[in-house]
Design an enzyme around this catalytic site. Structure first.
Site, PDB file in Angstrom:
ATOM      1  N   ASP A  35       0.831  -1.210   0.000  1.00 29.20           N
ATOM      2  CA  ASP A  35       0.000   0.000   0.000  1.00 29.20           C
ATOM      3  C   ASP A  35       0.864   1.259   0.000  1.00 29.20           C
ATOM      4  O   ASP A  35       1.984   1.256   0.500  1.00 29.20           O
ATOM      5  CB  ASP A  35      -0.922  -0.026   1.239  1.00 29.20           C
ATOM      6  CG  ASP A  35      -2.102   0.914   1.080  1.00 29.20           C
ATOM      7  OD1 ASP A  35      -2.366   1.383  -0.048  1.00 29.20           O
ATOM      8  OD2 ASP A  35      -2.765   1.192   2.102  1.00 29.20           O
ATOM      9  N   HIS A  52       2.590   3.199  -8.783  1.00 29.20           N
ATOM     10  CA  HIS A  52       2.389   1.764  -9.060  1.00 29.20           C
ATOM     11  C   HIS A  52       3.589   1.206  -9.830  1.00 29.20           C
ATOM     12  O   HIS A  52       4.065   0.108  -9.563  1.00 29.20           O
ATOM     13  CB  HIS A  52       1.104   1.549  -9.871  1.00 29.20           C
ATOM     14  CG  HIS A  52      -0.144   2.007  -9.166  1.00 29.20           C
ATOM     15  ND1 HIS A  52      -0.424   1.682  -7.863  1.00 29.20           N
ATOM     16  CD2 HIS A  52      -1.187   2.776  -9.587  1.00 29.20           C
ATOM     17  CE1 HIS A  52      -1.587   2.236  -7.508  1.00 29.20           C
ATOM     18  NE2 HIS A  52      -2.061   2.900  -8.539  1.00 29.20           N
ATOM     19  N   LEU A 146      10.235 -20.600  -5.591  1.00 26.51           N
ATOM     20  CA  LEU A 146       9.404 -19.613  -4.887  1.00 26.51           C
ATOM     21  C   LEU A 146       8.027 -19.599  -5.535  1.00 26.51           C
ATOM     22  O   LEU A 146       7.921 -19.523  -6.761  1.00 26.51           O
ATOM     23  CB  LEU A 146      10.045 -18.220  -5.016  1.00 26.51           C
ATOM     24  CG  LEU A 146       9.194 -17.030  -4.566  1.00 26.51           C
ATOM     25  CD1 LEU A 146       8.998 -17.028  -3.054  1.00 26.51           C
ATOM     26  CD2 LEU A 146       9.829 -15.703  -4.981  1.00 26.51           C
TER      27      LEU A 146
END
Ligand code: IPE
Ligand code: IPE
Ligand code: MG
Length: 266
Positions: A35, A52, A146
Site C-alpha cells: 500500500d 504503481h 518460490l
C-alpha cells in the site's frame, strides 16, 4: 501486533541486518499488502500510476530476497475487489501495468524458478491481462523455488463464499458428507490451497488494517505495519521486518514457556 520496526537496529547496514538474521527461523510464507503507491507519487507531484510503476521495483527486490533466503512463498495483494471502485483511468493503467509486467518478466520468473499463481476473481480482469495471467501460470507450473501468488480482483470474503459454494455443490452431488466438513476440508476449497498459512503479513503505508485480504489464512499470522510507502519498501526494510518477526513469540493459544503446575496440582 507491532507497529513499526524492531527498535535500535534501524541504523544498521544491510549486511549487518543480514548477519543478525536467524536463517533457521525464517517465515515460510510472507504475505504483503503493498500500500501507498498513490501517496508516494502524489508527494512527488507525479500521477498515481508512477507510484504503481515504482512499486514493481519493490516487488522485484523482495522476490529476489525471498529467493536468496530460501523463503518459499510470497503472496502479494495487487488489486482488491474493492479497487474496482477506483477511477476507470487508474484501473486501466493498473491492468496495463500488470500485463506489461507479466510480458516483460516471464523469462526472469522462469529463470529464477518462480511459480506464478493468481488468486481472486481473476476472470473479471480484462481479456488481454487475463490471457497473460493464465500464460504465466501455465509456463511456471513446474517451478517450485518460490511460489509467487498475486491477489488480483481478490476479496477474502468472496473467496470464502466461493469455497463454501463449491463445497455445497459437492455435498449435493454426494461427493462430500456434511459430517466430514472440517477446517482442513474447507481449506482445500480455498484458492490458496496447498500453500501454508502466512507466517508474516507486512502492510506498508501506515494503515493498520487487513482490507479484506486472506481473512481465513491470517488467523495466526504475525502482523507487521510500517509507515514506509510501498515504492520505498526495499531489501533493508524487508530485513527489518524479518528481524522484527524473529523477536515475536508465537504462542498459538498456548502458554509458553510452559509453566509447571503448582505443587499439589489443581
Ligand atoms: C496500493 O497503493 C496499490 C493498489 C491498491 C493497487 P494505493 O494505490 O492504494 O496507494 P495509496 O494508498 O492511495 O497511497
Ligand atoms: C489494499 O489497499 C489493496 C491492495 C494493496 C491491493 P487499499 O489502498 O485498496 O486499501 P484501503 O482502501 O486503504 O483499505
Ligand atoms: Mg491504498
Amino acid at each position: 501486533m507491532t507497529k513499526g520496526t524492531a527498535t535500535g537496529i534501524e541504523h544498521l547496514t544491510e549486511a549487518e541486518l543480514l548477519s543478525l538474521l536467524d536463517l533457521e527461523q525464517l517465515p515460510k510464507h510472507i504475505a504483503i499488502i503493498m500500500d501507498g503507491n498513490g501517496r508516494w507519487a502524489e508527494i512527488r507531484g507525479f500521477p498515481r500510476i508512477a507510484g504503481h510503476q515504482e512499486g514493481i521495483k519493490s516487488v522485484r527486490e523482495i522476490m529476489t530476497l525471498c529467493g536468496e533466503l530460501g523463503i518459499g512463498a510470497l503472496t502479494i495483494y495487487a488489486f482488491s475487489q474493492e479497487n474496482w471502485k477506483r477511477p476507470v483511468p487508474e484501473i486501466n493503467a493498473l491492468m496495463m501495468l500488470l500485463e506489461h509486467y507479466l510480458q516483460s518478466e516471464m523469462d526472469a520468473l522462469i529463470e529464477k524458478g518462480v511459480r506464478f499463481r493468481a488468486i481472486g476473481r481473476v476472470n473479471t480482469l480484462p481479456p488481454s491481462a487475463l490471457q497473460w495471467v493464465r500464460r504465466a501460470e501455465r509456463e511456471t507450473l513446474h517451478l517450485d523455488k518460490l511460489t509467487l501468488t498475486v491477489a488480483l480482483s481478490y476479496g477474502g470474503r468472496s473467496e470464502i463464499v466461493d469455497a463454501v459454494r463449491r463445497l455445497a455443490e459437492d455435498c449435493t452431488k454426494g461427493l462430500v458428507q456434511t459430517e466430514a466438513i472440517d477446517e482442513t476440508l474447507l481449506e482445500g476449497y480455498l484458492s490458496t490451497q496447498g500453500l501454508p498459512d502466512p507466517d508474516l503479513l507486512i502492510r506498508t503505508s501506515g494503515e493498520a488494517r487487513i482490507s479484506n485480504f486472506l481473512l481465513w489464512q491470517l488467523a495466526y499470522t504475525e502482523m507487521y505495519f510500517t509507515p514506509t510507502l510501498w515504492p520505498d519498501f526495499r531489501r533493508r526494510d524487508a530485513l527489518l521486518a524479518l528481524l522484527d518477526f524473529q523477536r515475536r513469540e508465537r504462542r498459538f493459544g498456548r502458554v509458553t514457556p510452559p509453566t509447571p503446575f503448582p505443587s499439589g496440582g489443581l
